[in-house]
Design a protein around this motif. Structure first.
Motif, mmCIF file in Angstrom:
data_model
loop_
_atom_site.group_PDB
_atom_site.id
_atom_site.type_symbol
_atom_site.label_atom_id
_atom_site.label_comp_id
_atom_site.label_asym_id
_atom_site.label_seq_id
_atom_site.Cartn_x
_atom_site.Cartn_y
_atom_site.Cartn_z
ATOM 1 N N UNK A 74 0.860 -1.183 0.000
ATOM 2 C CA UNK A 74 0.000 0.000 0.000
ATOM 3 C C UNK A 74 0.895 1.231 0.000
ATOM 4 N N UNK A 75 0.695 2.113 -0.972
ATOM 5 C CA UNK A 75 1.570 3.277 -1.102
ATOM 6 C C UNK A 75 0.920 4.552 -0.566
ATOM 7 N N UNK A 76 1.766 5.523 -0.309
ATOM 8 C CA UNK A 76 1.277 6.850 0.082
ATOM 9 C C UNK A 76 0.381 7.400 -1.020
ATOM 10 N N UNK A 77 0.711 7.118 -2.266
ATOM 11 C CA UNK A 77 -0.100 7.559 -3.397
ATOM 12 C C UNK A 77 -1.507 6.980 -3.352
ATOM 13 N N UNK A 78 -1.642 5.720 -2.944
ATOM 14 C CA UNK A 78 -2.964 5.107 -2.817
ATOM 15 C C UNK A 78 -3.825 5.904 -1.840
ATOM 16 N N UNK A 79 -3.246 6.243 -0.699
ATOM 17 C CA UNK A 79 -3.964 6.940 0.359
ATOM 18 C C UNK A 79 -4.305 8.373 -0.063
ATOM 19 N N UNK A 80 -3.315 9.074 -0.594
ATOM 20 C CA UNK A 80 -3.512 10.477 -0.967
ATOM 21 C C UNK A 80 -4.555 10.603 -2.070
ATOM 22 N N UNK A 81 -4.536 9.726 -3.048
ATOM 23 C CA UNK A 81 -5.530 9.806 -4.133
ATOM 24 C C UNK A 81 -6.953 9.573 -3.627
ATOM 25 N N UNK A 82 -7.112 8.644 -2.688
ATOM 26 C CA UNK A 82 -8.443 8.378 -2.141
ATOM 27 C C UNK A 82 -8.974 9.612 -1.419
ATOM 28 N N UNK A 83 -8.123 10.257 -0.641
ATOM 29 C CA UNK A 83 -8.584 11.358 0.201
ATOM 30 C C UNK A 83 -8.493 12.732 -0.454
ATOM 31 N N UNK A 84 -7.562 12.913 -1.364
ATOM 32 C CA UNK A 84 -7.338 14.223 -1.968
ATOM 33 C C UNK A 84 -7.794 14.308 -3.427
ATOM 34 N N UNK A 85 -7.964 13.163 -4.067
ATOM 35 C CA UNK A 85 -8.295 13.175 -5.483
ATOM 36 C C UNK A 85 -7.043 13.085 -6.331
ATOM 37 N N UNK A 86 -7.170 13.360 -7.627
ATOM 38 C CA UNK A 86 -6.027 13.235 -8.534
ATOM 39 C C UNK A 86 -4.868 14.148 -8.128
ATOM 40 N N UNK A 87 -3.674 13.686 -8.401
ATOM 41 C CA UNK A 87 -2.472 14.459 -8.101
ATOM 42 C C UNK A 87 -2.219 15.421 -9.252
ATOM 43 N N UNK A 88 -2.290 16.704 -8.959
ATOM 44 C CA UNK A 88 -2.045 17.711 -9.984
ATOM 45 C C UNK A 88 -1.626 19.007 -9.312
ATOM 46 N N UNK A 89 -0.476 19.556 -9.692
ATOM 47 C CA UNK A 89 -0.017 20.800 -9.057
ATOM 48 C C UNK A 89 -0.855 22.010 -9.473
ATOM 49 N N UNK A 90 -1.414 21.984 -10.657
ATOM 50 C CA UNK A 90 -2.241 23.088 -11.151
ATOM 51 C C UNK A 90 -3.328 22.521 -12.055
ATOM 52 N N UNK A 91 -4.395 23.290 -12.213
ATOM 53 C CA UNK A 91 -5.397 22.953 -13.222
ATOM 54 C C UNK A 91 -4.975 23.673 -14.491
ATOM 55 N N UNK A 92 -4.731 22.908 -15.527
ATOM 56 C CA UNK A 92 -4.333 23.561 -16.770
ATOM 57 C C UNK A 92 -5.242 23.107 -17.899
ATOM 58 N N UNK A 93 -5.344 23.924 -18.881
ATOM 59 C CA UNK A 93 -6.213 23.624 -20.011
ATOM 60 C C UNK A 93 -5.368 23.400 -21.251
ATOM 61 N N UNK A 94 -6.024 22.964 -22.278
ATOM 62 C CA UNK A 94 -5.331 22.716 -23.541
ATOM 63 C C UNK A 94 -4.783 24.012 -24.154
ATOM 64 N N UNK A 95 -5.327 25.164 -23.729
ATOM 65 C CA UNK A 95 -4.845 26.436 -24.282
ATOM 66 C C UNK A 95 -3.520 26.884 -23.677
ATOM 67 N N UNK A 96 -3.106 26.274 -22.593
ATOM 68 C CA UNK A 96 -1.867 26.682 -21.954
ATOM 69 C C UNK A 96 -0.684 26.550 -22.912
ATOM 70 N N UNK A 97 0.286 27.356 -22.661
ATOM 71 C CA UNK A 97 1.534 27.308 -23.408
ATOM 72 C C UNK A 97 2.110 25.892 -23.309
ATOM 73 N N UNK A 98 2.563 25.301 -24.411
ATOM 74 C CA UNK A 98 3.086 23.928 -24.379
ATOM 75 C C UNK A 98 4.249 23.747 -23.403
ATOM 76 N N UNK A 99 5.104 24.746 -23.277
ATOM 77 C CA UNK A 99 6.238 24.628 -22.361
ATOM 78 C C UNK A 99 5.743 24.557 -20.918
ATOM 79 N N UNK A 100 4.769 25.391 -20.581
ATOM 80 C CA UNK A 100 4.224 25.362 -19.221
ATOM 81 C C UNK A 100 3.472 24.055 -18.973
ATOM 82 N N UNK A 101 2.714 23.608 -19.954
ATOM 83 C CA UNK A 101 1.980 22.359 -19.810
ATOM 84 C C UNK A 101 2.960 21.214 -19.544
ATOM 85 N N UNK A 102 4.067 21.198 -20.275
ATOM 86 C CA UNK A 102 5.084 20.165 -20.065
ATOM 87 C C UNK A 102 5.664 20.248 -18.654
ATOM 88 N N UNK A 103 5.915 21.457 -18.171
ATOM 89 C CA UNK A 103 6.426 21.646 -16.818
ATOM 90 C C UNK A 103 5.447 21.084 -15.789
#
Length: 139
Positions: A74-103
């Motif tokens: 059982x990983x920390x990722x298993x626990x965090x995803x259940x309680x926090x939802x998907x792991x994502x530092x920011x909400x980004x859209x398809x319109x974002x600059x490709x370099x930023x999206x890659x970052x």
């Protein structure tokens, strides 16, 4: 990405259960007392962990909770995803600059890799490297 109290306290519950694997069920009351946390809040966190199949509840006078699997799987990722939802530092859209999206994607993937490669067993057997080094002088 900031982990909320849900994720932090949920990880505390899971580490407590992992540390007591094989000892029978552990009550939320005892976890709350040992960690000076609200038992009521822990009750809210245990339901999604149970629904996700990470913990099992044991009924009865000596009931409580046990891990549904081996602490090494059982990983920390298993626990965090259940309680926090998907792991994502920011909400980004398809319109974002490709370099930023890659970052953002590389940051997300790095965080996920750390969480997914850290098991409950790793967390409960962790020993600080400085502490290890200081022990060498007393041997």
């Amino acid at each position: 990405m900031k982990i909320s109290t849900k994720g932090r306290y949920g990880l505390t519950i899971m580490m407590e259960l992992a540390a007591r694997t094989g000892e029978g069920p552990t009550s939320l009351k005892s976890i709350a007392e040992r960690n000076q946390l609200s038992e009521h809040y822990l009750e809210q966190l245990i339901a999604p962990l149970r629904n996700a199949g990470l913990v099992k509840s044991i009924r009865g006078a000596y009931g409580g909770y046990i891990l549904a699997g081996d602490p090494a799987t059982i990983t920390a990722g298993d626990v965090i995803r259940v309680l926090e939802g998907p792991i994502s530092p920011v909400d980004f859209t398809e319109e974002d600059d490709p370099a930023k999206r890659d970052l953002w994607l590389r940051i997300r993937d790095s965080i996920a890799e750390v969480l997914d490669s850290t098991t409950l067993k790793d967390l409960i057997t962790f020993q600080d490297q400085e502490q290890k080094d200081s022990y060498m002088f007393y041997i």
